[in-house]
Write a protein that holds these residues in place. Structure first.
Motif, PDB file in Angstrom:
ATOM      1  N   VAL A  78       0.846  -1.186   0.000  1.00  0.00           N
ATOM      2  CA  VAL A  78       0.000   0.000   0.000  1.00  0.00           C
ATOM      3  C   VAL A  78       0.885   1.239   0.000  1.00  0.00           C
ATOM      4  N   ILE A  79       0.459   2.229  -0.772  1.00  0.00           N
ATOM      5  CA  ILE A  79       1.109   3.534  -0.811  1.00  0.00           C
ATOM      6  C   ILE A  79       0.043   4.584  -0.519  1.00  0.00           C
ATOM      7  N   TRP A  80       0.334   5.480   0.407  1.00  0.00           N
ATOM      8  CA  TRP A  80      -0.597   6.598   0.616  1.00  0.00           C
ATOM      9  C   TRP A  80       0.201   7.834   1.004  1.00  0.00           C
ATOM     10  N   TRP A  81      -0.439   8.999   0.870  1.00  0.00           N
ATOM     11  CA  TRP A  81       0.257  10.251   1.145  1.00  0.00           C
ATOM     12  C   TRP A  81      -0.708  11.274   1.723  1.00  0.00           C
ATOM     13  N   ASP A  82      -0.142  12.213   2.488  1.00  0.00           N
ATOM     14  CA  ASP A  82      -0.909  13.339   3.020  1.00  0.00           C
ATOM     15  C   ASP A  82      -1.219  14.278   1.864  1.00  0.00           C
ATOM     16  N   GLU A  83      -2.502  14.471   1.582  1.00  0.00           N
ATOM     17  CA  GLU A  83      -2.869  15.310   0.448  1.00  0.00           C
ATOM     18  C   GLU A  83      -2.996  16.783   0.839  1.00  0.00           C
ATOM     19  N   MET A  84      -3.796  17.061   1.854  1.00  0.00           N
ATOM     20  CA  MET A  84      -4.079  18.448   2.221  1.00  0.00           C
ATOM     21  C   MET A  84      -4.222  18.559   3.732  1.00  0.00           C
ATOM     22  N   LEU A  85      -3.590  19.583   4.299  1.00  0.00           N
ATOM     23  CA  LEU A  85      -3.758  19.862   5.722  1.00  0.00           C
ATOM     24  C   LEU A  85      -5.131  20.483   5.930  1.00  0.00           C
ATOM     25  N   LEU A  86      -6.004  19.759   6.625  1.00  0.00           N
ATOM     26  CA  LEU A  86      -7.378  20.212   6.831  1.00  0.00           C
ATOM     27  C   LEU A  86      -7.549  20.981   8.134  1.00  0.00           C
ATOM     28  N   GLU A  87      -6.774  20.594   9.136  1.00  0.00           N
ATOM     29  CA  GLU A  87      -6.987  21.184  10.455  1.00  0.00           C
ATOM     30  C   GLU A  87      -5.705  21.042  11.271  1.00  0.00           C
ATOM     31  N   GLU A  88      -5.386  22.083  12.018  1.00  0.00           N
ATOM     32  CA  GLU A  88      -4.277  22.031  12.963  1.00  0.00           C
ATOM     33  C   GLU A  88      -4.764  22.598  14.278  1.00  0.00           C
ATOM     34  N   LYS A  89      -4.949  21.707  15.211  1.00  0.00           N
ATOM     35  CA  LYS A  89      -5.567  22.105  16.464  1.00  0.00           C
ATOM     36  C   LYS A  89      -4.565  22.009  17.605  1.00  0.00           C
ATOM     37  N   GLY A  90      -4.503  23.059  18.381  1.00  0.00           N
ATOM     38  CA  GLY A  90      -3.589  23.097  19.517  1.00  0.00           C
ATOM     39  C   GLY A  90      -3.962  24.241  20.421  1.00  0.00           C
ATOM     40  N   LYS A  91      -2.965  24.963  20.906  1.00  0.00           N
ATOM     41  CA  LYS A  91      -3.244  26.090  21.793  1.00  0.00           C
ATOM     42  C   LYS A  91      -4.017  27.201  21.100  1.00  0.00           C
ATOM     43  N   LYS A  92      -3.813  27.320  19.774  1.00  0.00           N
ATOM     44  CA  LYS A  92      -4.477  28.399  19.048  1.00  0.00           C
ATOM     45  C   LYS A  92      -5.738  27.931  18.342  1.00  0.00           C
ATOM     46  N   GLY A  93      -6.101  26.678  18.545  1.00  0.00           N
ATOM     47  CA  GLY A  93      -7.333  26.185  17.942  1.00  0.00           C
ATOM     48  C   GLY A  93      -7.186  25.935  16.450  1.00  0.00           C
ATOM     49  N   LEU A  94      -8.308  26.050  15.734  1.00  0.00           N
ATOM     50  CA  LEU A  94      -8.334  25.796  14.301  1.00  0.00           C
ATOM     51  C   LEU A  94      -7.540  26.871  13.563  1.00  0.00           C
ATOM     52  N   LEU A  95      -6.605  26.424  12.691  1.00  0.00           N
ATOM     53  CA  LEU A  95      -5.716  27.380  12.052  1.00  0.00           C
ATOM     54  C   LEU A  95      -6.002  27.576  10.574  1.00  0.00           C
ATOM     55  N   GLN A  96      -5.823  26.534   9.742  1.00  0.00           N
ATOM     56  CA  GLN A  96      -5.855  26.772   8.311  1.00  0.00           C
ATOM     57  C   GLN A  96      -6.233  25.517   7.549  1.00  0.00           C
ATOM     58  N   ILE A  97      -6.581  25.728   6.292  1.00  0.00           N
ATOM     59  CA  ILE A  97      -6.797  24.642   5.348  1.00  0.00           C
ATOM     60  C   ILE A  97      -5.866  24.923   4.171  1.00  0.00           C
ATOM     61  N   SER A  98      -4.813  24.142   4.041  1.00  0.00           N
ATOM     62  CA  SER A  98      -3.806  24.463   3.041  1.00  0.00           C
ATOM     63  C   SER A  98      -2.906  23.271   2.787  1.00  0.00           C
ATOM     64  N   ALA A  99      -1.988  23.440   1.799  1.00  0.00           N
ATOM     65  CA  ALA A  99      -0.921  22.469   1.603  1.00  0.00           C
ATOM     66  C   ALA A  99       0.103  22.660   2.715  1.00  0.00           C
ATOM     67  N   ASP A 100       0.961  21.645   2.923  1.00  0.00           N
ATOM     68  CA  ASP A 100       1.887  21.705   4.049  1.00  0.00           C
ATOM     69  C   ASP A 100       3.208  21.075   3.634  1.00  0.00           C
ATOM     70  N   PRO A 101       4.341  21.785   3.807  1.00  0.00           N
ATOM     71  CA  PRO A 101       5.636  21.212   3.438  1.00  0.00           C
ATOM     72  C   PRO A 101       6.032  20.012   4.281  1.00  0.00           C
ATOM     73  N   ALA A 102       5.342  19.801   5.420  1.00  0.00           N
ATOM     74  CA  ALA A 102       5.651  18.653   6.273  1.00  0.00           C
ATOM     75  C   ALA A 102       4.894  17.395   5.839  1.00  0.00           C
ATOM     76  N   ALA A 103       4.089  17.479   4.788  1.00  0.00           N
ATOM     77  CA  ALA A 103       3.307  16.334   4.339  1.00  0.00           C
ATOM     78  C   ALA A 103       4.214  15.168   3.961  1.00  0.00           C
ATOM     79  N   GLN A 104       3.748  13.938   4.227  1.00  0.00           N
ATOM     80  CA  GLN A 104       4.554  12.744   4.043  1.00  0.00           C
ATOM     81  C   GLN A 104       3.938  11.798   3.014  1.00  0.00           C
ATOM     82  N   LEU A 105       4.787  10.875   2.540  1.00  0.00           N
ATOM     83  CA  LEU A 105       4.347   9.775   1.691  1.00  0.00           C
ATOM     84  C   LEU A 105       4.795   8.482   2.346  1.00  0.00           C
ATOM     85  N   MET A 106       3.890   7.501   2.453  1.00  0.00           N
ATOM     86  CA  MET A 106       4.166   6.249   3.138  1.00  0.00           C
ATOM     87  C   MET A 106       4.103   5.069   2.173  1.00  0.00           C
TER      88      MET A 106
END
Length: 374
Positions: A78-106
């Motif tokens: 199986v091959i899969w990859w992170d397509e789009m950053l949908l949500e980043e939740k932490g101290k600042k709550g919901l941030l953005q919907i965007s591409a992300d340079p940290a995205a991985q391929l497995m």
């Protein structure tokens, strides 16, 4: 006789396990990817996979990606990859919907040691830069998720109706309403780019082993005249020096090197020939593209229409992990430059919509299965 029975039993277990994976790849998987706590939800739709990935510290601090991939029941790979950053939740709550340079391929293997135990073991790399290797993939299938979302209904009812591709696509927002061109004939022969076949269809070209166009620069002649001495010279010495020729990058090569490559899809190498067909994905508006394979210009000035521009790649001339990049020569009258790519690999068909503009190019990774997976 006992040995024969043992061999038969092992073969039966392997077959049952393979069938079990084919049926049950859909579900919740949890463990670690690159040392990070991870939960993914994989949903099988034909040979494709869609779903979501959570990289988390806890339930209130996580990154959520949409994911895409492919599953091959013949090799349990199986091959899969992170397509789009949908949500980043932490101290600042919901941030953005965007591409992300940290995205991985497995890239992972299925392991079925027995009973209900199922594992995904493999490696991860940077999604948009194959030279950046991240870490290991170690996931185990679980019955319940830590992060409830819209995929849970599909997973819980997958065997009783929610495995319908249209329903799955409606949730993953893949290709709803897009019309795919009619299947062209497979009996096309390789002809030179820019020419037409006798039947009037678009050209088919076979990628050469090395197709980077030679660019020559004429030698520059420099004349150096010695300054006159204090006494009257008898002669004037002249030295001619030929400057070394330096390749001048073409406009498309400059665009290739200055724009960011963004992964659009992954094509597994499971056949001797890979046929790639490129169409204009929307209204035919004059989109023109150039194709680069592993950093070398393959073809350029390809005008996208509703008829396929087809190239064929020989698997023997490809490496383990290859990058095919679509560079937008122009954006047509309706930006951005969009292409529908249909890949025919043996008896499998893959589709991807490629997007390119003046800031980024569309990248397709063409990957060979590891030894022992075939």
């Amino acid at each position: 006789m006992k040995q024969l029975c043992l061999v038969f039993s092992l073969m039966l277990i392997t077959t049952l396990c393979s069938n079990l994976f084919a049926q049950n790849i859909t579900g919740v998987w949890r463990g670690k990817i690159n040392g990070s706590n991870t939960e993914i939800k994989l949903i099988k739709s034909g040979d494709n996979l869609v779903g979501v990935a959570y990289y988390y510290h806890n339930r209130n601090a996580f990154k959520r990606y949409s994911i895409k991939g492919h599953f091959d029941p013949a090799t349990n790979s199986v091959i899969w990859w992170d397509e789009m950053l949908l949500e980043e939740k932490g101290k600042k709550g919901l941030l953005q919907i965007s591409a992300d340079p940290a995205a991985q391929l497995m890239v992972a293997d299925f392991n079925c040691p027995g009973g209900e135990e199922m594992y995904l073991d493999g490696e991860s790399s940077n999604r948009d830069n194959k030279s950046i290797r991240n870490g290991s993939v170690q996931l185990e299938k679980r019955k319940k998720p830590l992060f409830p979302d819209e995929w849970d209904f599909i997973i819980d009812n997958y065997l009783v109706g929610t495995n319908d591709p249209e329903l799955i696509d409606s949730i993953s927002n893949m290709g709803i309403g897009s019309k795919i061109p009619e299947e062209p004939s497979l009996d096309a022969v390789a002809i030179k780019p820019g020419t037409q076949k006798n039947d009037g269809t678009a050209p088919v070209v076979t990628a050469p082993a090395s197709s980077t166009p030679a660019v020559t620069t004429p030698a520059v002649t420099t004349t150096i005249v010695s300054p006159p001495p204090t006494e009257k010279p008898d002669t004037v010495e002249t030295q001619v020096v030929a400057a070394p020729a330096k390749p001048i990058p073409s406009v498309n090569e400059t665009k290739f090197t200055t724009r960011k490559n963004v992964l659009q899809t992954v094509i597994p190498i499971t056949a001797q020939t890979i046929e790639l067909r490129f169409y204009d994905n929307a209204q035919v508006d004059g989109d023109s593209i150039a194709l680069f394979l592993n950093g070398k210009l393959l073809f350029q000035h390809i005008r996208l229409t509703d008829q396929p521009y087809t190239i064929r790649l020989n698997a023997d001339e490809l490496g383990e992990d290859n990058e095919l990049v679509m560079v937008a020569e122009n954006l047509g009258s309706i930006p951005p430059n969009t292409s529908l790519m249909v890949a025919i690999v043996g008896d499998k068909r893959y589709e991807a919509r490629l997007f390119a503009n003046e800031q980024s190019s569309a990248m397709v990774r063409i990957m060979r299965p590891k030894p022992g997976e075939q």
